[in-house]
Design a protein around this motif. Structure first.
Motif, short mmCIF file in Angstrom:
data_model
loop_
_atom_site.label_atom_id
_atom_site.label_comp_id
_atom_site.label_asym_id
_atom_site.label_seq_id
_atom_site.Cartn_x
_atom_site.Cartn_y
_atom_site.Cartn_z
N LEU A 159 0.87 -1.17 0.00
CA LEU A 159 0.00 0.00 0.00
C LEU A 159 0.91 1.22 0.00
O LEU A 159 1.67 1.43 0.95
N ASP A 160 0.85 2.03 -1.07
CA ASP A 160 1.73 3.20 -1.13
C ASP A 160 1.14 4.36 -0.34
O ASP A 160 0.02 4.30 0.17
N ARG A 161 1.93 5.45 -0.25
CA ARG A 161 1.50 6.62 0.53
C ARG A 161 0.22 7.24 -0.01
O ARG A 161 -0.52 7.89 0.71
N GLY A 162 -0.06 7.02 -1.29
CA GLY A 162 -1.28 7.57 -1.89
C GLY A 162 -2.51 6.73 -1.63
O GLY A 162 -3.61 7.08 -2.02
N GLY A 163 -2.33 5.58 -0.96
CA GLY A 163 -3.45 4.72 -0.63
C GLY A 163 -3.78 3.67 -1.67
O GLY A 163 -4.80 3.00 -1.58
N THR A 164 -2.89 3.49 -2.65
CA THR A 164 -3.11 2.48 -3.69
C THR A 164 -2.40 1.19 -3.32
O THR A 164 -1.18 1.19 -3.10
N TYR A 165 -3.16 0.12 -3.25
CA TYR A 165 -2.59 -1.20 -2.96
C TYR A 165 -2.38 -1.93 -4.27
O TYR A 165 -3.31 -2.06 -5.08
N THR A 166 -1.16 -2.37 -4.51
CA THR A 166 -0.83 -3.07 -5.75
C THR A 166 -0.03 -4.31 -5.43
O THR A 166 0.90 -4.26 -4.63
N ASP A 167 -0.40 -5.43 -6.07
CA ASP A 167 0.38 -6.65 -5.92
C ASP A 167 1.13 -6.90 -7.22
O ASP A 167 0.99 -6.16 -8.20
N GLY A 168 1.97 -7.90 -7.22
CA GLY A 168 2.73 -8.25 -8.42
C GLY A 168 3.86 -7.29 -8.75
O GLY A 168 4.36 -7.27 -9.87
N ARG A 169 4.30 -6.51 -7.78
CA ARG A 169 5.45 -5.63 -7.99
C ARG A 169 6.70 -6.51 -8.06
O ARG A 169 6.77 -7.51 -7.37
#
Length: 156
Positions: free
Chosen positions: A123-133
């Motif tokens: 979960l980045d500082r902007g509130g976006t959760y991304t998997d597969g990084r």
């Protein structure tokens, strides 16, 4: 947050034999239920070529290094990599919403060099959760007091 990609000059040994079938990978957002499939896909694409002891050590080191880079937790352990004021900025990812989905360690060309491939979610500082990084960390084997160890190579 810096992600290190394999350069064009990297030996073919560090590249997967065949691309992983996207049908074999879980859909984005699957959560922890898909992590085992990602781990299996990595292990199938890049067959083991390090001793089990070295691979395990590198997996732990790579995971710790990624956690320090992404969340800021444990940066003091890596003073050569996180010593500059520029890297003292707030962590890019929330500690509570960070997880490594899969990790492998493989040779990186010449003996005594390795790369740790990590697939992770956060979960980045902007509130976006991304998997597969995807992040790769490169290491060199060195001999120090107490025996051989793996040292992360500085970013270029």
């Amino acid at each position: 947050m810096t992600q290190r990609a394999s350069s064009a000059s990297s030996p073919a040994a560090t590249q997967p034999r065949e691309p992983a079938s996207t049908a074999a990978l879980p859909p984005h957002g699957e959560g922890t239920a898909g992590d085992q499939a990602i781990q299996h896909a990595l292990e199938t694409a890049w067959p083991a070529d390090l001793s089990p002891v070295d691979e395990q050590r590198l997996r732990v080191l790579g995971t710790s290094l990624l956690r320090a880079d992404a969340t800021g937790v444990g940066r003091a352990r890596w003073p050569r990599l996180f010593a500059s004021a520029e890297q003292a900025i707030a962590p890019a990812f929330a500690t509570a919403r960070f997880r490594v989905q899969a990790v492998i360690a493989r040779r990186d060309g010449a003996a005594g060099r390795a790369v740790v491939h990590l697939v992770w979610a956060g979960l980045d500082r902007g509130g976006t959760y991304t998997d597969g990084r995807i992040t790769d960390w490169y290491f060199t084997r060195a001999t120090r007091e107490g025996g051989p160890t793996w040292i992360p190579r500085p970013r270029t």
